[in-house]
Design a protein around this motif. Sequence first.
Motif, PDB file in Angstrom:
ATOM      1  N   GLU A 130       0.823  -1.205   0.000  1.00 22.84           N
ATOM      2  CA  GLU A 130       0.000   0.000   0.000  1.00 22.84           C
ATOM      3  C   GLU A 130       0.859   1.256   0.000  1.00 22.84           C
ATOM      4  OE1 GLU A 130      -3.400  -0.147   2.812  1.00 22.84           O
ATOM      5  OE2 GLU A 130      -2.692  -2.180   3.228  1.00 22.84           O
ATOM      6  N   LEU A 131       1.939   1.239   0.752  1.00 25.60           N
ATOM      7  CA  LEU A 131       2.820   2.402   0.793  1.00 25.60           C
ATOM      8  C   LEU A 131       3.585   2.553  -0.515  1.00 25.60           C
ATOM      9  CD1 LEU A 131       2.038   2.050   3.801  1.00 25.60           C
ATOM     10  CD2 LEU A 131       4.338   2.867   4.370  1.00 25.60           C
ATOM     11  N   VAL A 132       3.927   1.438  -1.150  1.00 26.98           N
ATOM     12  CA  VAL A 132       4.542   1.513  -2.483  1.00 26.98           C
ATOM     13  C   VAL A 132       3.591   2.200  -3.449  1.00 26.98           C
ATOM     14  CG1 VAL A 132       5.331   0.160  -4.460  1.00 26.98           C
ATOM     15  CG2 VAL A 132       6.040  -0.495  -2.150  1.00 26.98           C
ATOM     16  N   ALA A 133       2.307   1.806  -3.411  1.00 27.36           N
ATOM     17  CA  ALA A 133       1.314   2.405  -4.303  1.00 27.36           C
ATOM     18  C   ALA A 133       1.133   3.892  -4.041  1.00 27.36           C
ATOM     19  CB  ALA A 133      -0.026   1.673  -4.148  1.00 27.36           C
ATOM     20  N   SER A 160      10.185  -3.620  -0.108  1.00 27.66           N
ATOM     21  CA  SER A 160      10.980  -2.851   0.854  1.00 27.66           C
ATOM     22  C   SER A 160      12.083  -2.071   0.145  1.00 27.66           C
ATOM     23  CB  SER A 160      11.558  -3.770   1.934  1.00 27.66           C
ATOM     24  OG  SER A 160      12.335  -4.805   1.384  1.00 27.66           O
ATOM     25  N   ALA A 161      12.627  -2.610  -0.942  1.00 28.33           N
ATOM     26  CA  ALA A 161      13.637  -1.863  -1.705  1.00 28.33           C
ATOM     27  C   ALA A 161      13.022  -0.630  -2.355  1.00 28.33           C
ATOM     28  CB  ALA A 161      14.263  -2.765  -2.761  1.00 28.33           C
ATOM     29  N   ARG A 162      11.811  -0.755  -2.874  1.00 27.36           N
ATOM     30  CA  ARG A 162      11.147   0.381  -3.516  1.00 27.36           C
ATOM     31  C   ARG A 162      10.783   1.461  -2.501  1.00 27.36           C
ATOM     32  NH1 ARG A 162       6.453  -1.146  -7.604  1.00 27.36           N
ATOM     33  NH2 ARG A 162       6.605   1.131  -7.854  1.00 27.36           N
ATOM     34  N   LEU A 163      10.569   1.071  -1.259  1.00 22.15           N
ATOM     35  CA  LEU A 163      10.224   2.034  -0.222  1.00 22.15           C
ATOM     36  C   LEU A 163      11.439   2.762   0.338  1.00 22.15           C
ATOM     37  CD1 LEU A 163       7.556  -0.102   1.663  1.00 22.15           C
ATOM     38  CD2 LEU A 163       7.125   2.099   0.544  1.00 22.15           C
ATOM     39  N   SER A 164      12.625   2.294   0.002  1.00 25.39           N
ATOM     40  CA  SER A 164      13.841   2.846   0.586  1.00 25.39           C
ATOM     41  C   SER A 164      14.570   3.771  -0.374  1.00 25.39           C
ATOM     42  CB  SER A 164      14.782   1.698   0.974  1.00 25.39           C
ATOM     43  OG  SER A 164      16.051   2.199   1.345  1.00 25.39           O
ATOM     44  N   ARG A 165      15.104   4.873   0.176  1.00 21.56           N
ATOM     45  CA  ARG A 165      16.055   5.690  -0.558  1.00 21.56           C
ATOM     46  C   ARG A 165      17.405   5.674   0.154  1.00 21.56           C
ATOM     47  NH1 ARG A 165      12.368  10.225   0.698  1.00 21.56           N
ATOM     48  NH2 ARG A 165      12.814  10.935   2.815  1.00 21.56           N
ATOM     49  N   GLY A 166      17.585   4.701   1.024  1.00 23.03           N
ATOM     50  CA  GLY A 166      18.826   4.610   1.779  1.00 23.03           C
ATOM     51  C   GLY A 166      19.171   3.188   2.144  1.00 23.03           C
ATOM     52  N   THR A 167      18.803   2.783   3.349  1.00 20.80           N
ATOM     53  CA  THR A 167      19.232   1.505   3.899  1.00 20.80           C
ATOM     54  C   THR A 167      18.028   0.660   4.283  1.00 20.80           C
ATOM     55  OG1 THR A 167      21.247   2.502   4.782  1.00 20.80           O
ATOM     56  CG2 THR A 167      20.578   0.413   5.742  1.00 20.80           C
ATOM     57  N   VAL A 168      18.094  -0.628   3.945  1.00 18.94           N
ATOM     58  CA  VAL A 168      17.080  -1.599   4.363  1.00 18.94           C
ATOM     59  C   VAL A 168      17.736  -2.585   5.320  1.00 18.94           C
ATOM     60  CG1 VAL A 168      15.358  -3.285   3.637  1.00 18.94           C
ATOM     61  CG2 VAL A 168      15.964  -1.388   2.110  1.00 18.94           C
ATOM     62  N   ILE A 169      17.096  -2.810   6.462  1.00 19.73           N
ATOM     63  CA  ILE A 169      17.605  -3.738   7.471  1.00 19.73           C
ATOM     64  C   ILE A 169      16.472  -4.667   7.898  1.00 19.73           C
ATOM     65  CG2 ILE A 169      18.726  -3.993   9.730  1.00 19.73           C
ATOM     66  CD1 ILE A 169      19.515  -0.986   9.486  1.00 19.73           C
ATOM     67  N   HIS A 170      16.549  -5.912   7.487  1.00 18.28           N
ATOM     68  CA  HIS A 170      15.586  -6.915   7.941  1.00 18.28           C
ATOM     69  C   HIS A 170      16.288  -7.809   8.969  1.00 18.28           C
ATOM     70  CE1 HIS A 170      12.608  -5.605   5.147  1.00 18.28           C
ATOM     71  NE2 HIS A 170      13.294  -5.972   4.073  1.00 18.28           N
ATOM     72  N   ASN A 171      15.833  -7.733  10.199  1.00 18.67           N
ATOM     73  CA  ASN A 171      16.443  -8.445  11.324  1.00 18.67           C
ATOM     74  C   ASN A 171      15.582  -9.654  11.665  1.00 18.67           C
ATOM     75  OD1 ASN A 171      17.704  -9.196  13.712  1.00 18.67           O
ATOM     76  ND2 ASN A 171      16.958  -7.443  14.892  1.00 18.67           N
ATOM     77  N   ASP A 172      16.184 -10.836  11.594  1.00 15.21           N
ATOM     78  CA  ASP A 172      15.394 -12.039  11.862  1.00 15.21           C
ATOM     79  C   ASP A 172      16.241 -13.081  12.594  1.00 15.21           C
ATOM     80  OD1 ASP A 172      13.020 -13.449  11.875  1.00 15.21           O
ATOM     81  OD2 ASP A 172      13.251 -14.265   9.865  1.00 15.21           O
ATOM     82  N   ILE A 173      15.574 -14.112  13.058  1.00 22.61           N
ATOM     83  CA  ILE A 173      16.210 -15.198  13.790  1.00 22.61           C
ATOM     84  C   ILE A 173      17.075 -16.022  12.826  1.00 22.61           C
ATOM     85  CG2 ILE A 173      15.760 -17.239  15.211  1.00 22.61           C
ATOM     86  CD1 ILE A 173      12.844 -16.001  15.523  1.00 22.61           C
ATOM     87  N   ARG A 174      18.202 -16.514  13.326  1.00 23.05           N
ATOM     88  CA  ARG A 174      19.019 -17.473  12.581  1.00 23.05           C
ATOM     89  C   ARG A 174      18.814 -18.856  13.196  1.00 23.05           C
ATOM     90  NH1 ARG A 174      23.698 -15.340  13.328  1.00 23.05           N
ATOM     91  NH2 ARG A 174      24.624 -16.822  14.800  1.00 23.05           N
ATOM     92  N   ARG A 175      18.301 -19.772  12.410  1.00 23.86           N
ATOM     93  CA  ARG A 175      17.932 -21.101  12.913  1.00 23.86           C
ATOM     94  C   ARG A 175      19.170 -21.911  13.327  1.00 23.86           C
ATOM     95  NH1 ARG A 175      16.273 -23.089   8.566  1.00 23.86           N
ATOM     96  NH2 ARG A 175      17.597 -24.933   8.219  1.00 23.86           N
ATOM     97  N   SER A 176      19.094 -22.478  14.519  1.00 28.74           N
ATOM     98  CA  SER A 176      20.148 -23.378  14.975  1.00 28.74           C
ATOM     99  C   SER A 176      19.620 -24.182  16.157  1.00 28.74           C
ATOM    100  CB  SER A 176      21.402 -22.609  15.402  1.00 28.74           C
ATOM    101  OG  SER A 176      21.201 -21.973  16.649  1.00 28.74           O
ATOM    102  N   PRO A 177      20.154 -25.393  16.384  1.00 30.22           N
ATOM    103  CA  PRO A 177      19.746 -26.166  17.569  1.00 30.22           C
ATOM    104  C   PRO A 177      20.029 -25.434  18.867  1.00 30.22           C
ATOM    105  CG  PRO A 177      20.919 -27.571  16.000  1.00 30.22           C
ATOM    106  CD  PRO A 177      21.071 -26.151  15.516  1.00 30.22           C
ATOM    107  N   ALA A 178      21.137 -24.664  18.915  1.00 31.46           N
ATOM    108  CA  ALA A 178      21.460 -23.937  20.145  1.00 31.46           C
ATOM    109  C   ALA A 178      20.427 -22.865  20.443  1.00 31.46           C
ATOM    110  CB  ALA A 178      22.852 -23.309  20.020  1.00 31.46           C
TER     111      ALA A 178
END
Length: 249
Positions: A130-133, A160-178
């Motif tokens: 919606e924000l892209v539109a 998200s790239a189209r919404l950015s004029r600078g930096t995109v940061i997607h922070n998510d979990i990294r899967r591991s048994p630990a």
Amino acid sequence: MRLFTTDRLRSVLLRDRASDAVEEMDLPGCDPGRLERTYAQFALVNRAVAGWRGIYRRRVRPRLTPDTPMTLLDIGCGGGDVPVLLSRWAGRDGLRLDITAIDPDPRASLFATDRHASAGITFRQAAAAELVAEGRRYDFVVSNHVLHHLDGLPGFLAESARLSRGTVIHNDIRRSPAAYALFGAASWVFTGSYIRQDGLTSIRRSFTAAELTAAAPPGWTVARHAPFRNLLLLDTADAGHPEGPPAGG
């Protein structure tokens, strides 16, 4: 007698991403009281494990100034605690950061708007498309714990790239048994919510760094971040140039 089949062993070691697993809080008929407590407890979980303080200091703060306001969009903001933290840190540093936070789920949007009404953040019930539109663009586009929910990763990254004029940061979990074992041991304190069961499901659904690198389009990079985090990053081609349609809610 074989104690573990190959498939069972791969499951125990989290070798394969559980992309078909469903988080309870994502279901439209989930218990509203438990859901609200989940949104409230996100603030504690994110402060403990999401690592946003380090991300802010290394990747956001260096571009902020006391005079010229920069804009930030948080996609899929959930309970709204992450944009509140970013706004608070920038304010304490005497830096200007105007934040818009969106979530397509009306339950999340209502909670965030009510809980953080005085935080100076624009909360909207909206999807990134919606924000892209609308032609919106922001100096920073971020998300927290969104990537592992997605079935259509390339489309989300393109938005998200189209919404950015600078930096995109997607922070998510990294899967591991630990990560799975440690969260399982520590999360028993989060009672009356979906934090424990959905958190374990989230880890099973999340990407390894290699999987995320393979799934991301050209131009995106994956950086490891403690504890057990993947940062999916993009610096858009016109970074640092403020012209273009206005940002905001």
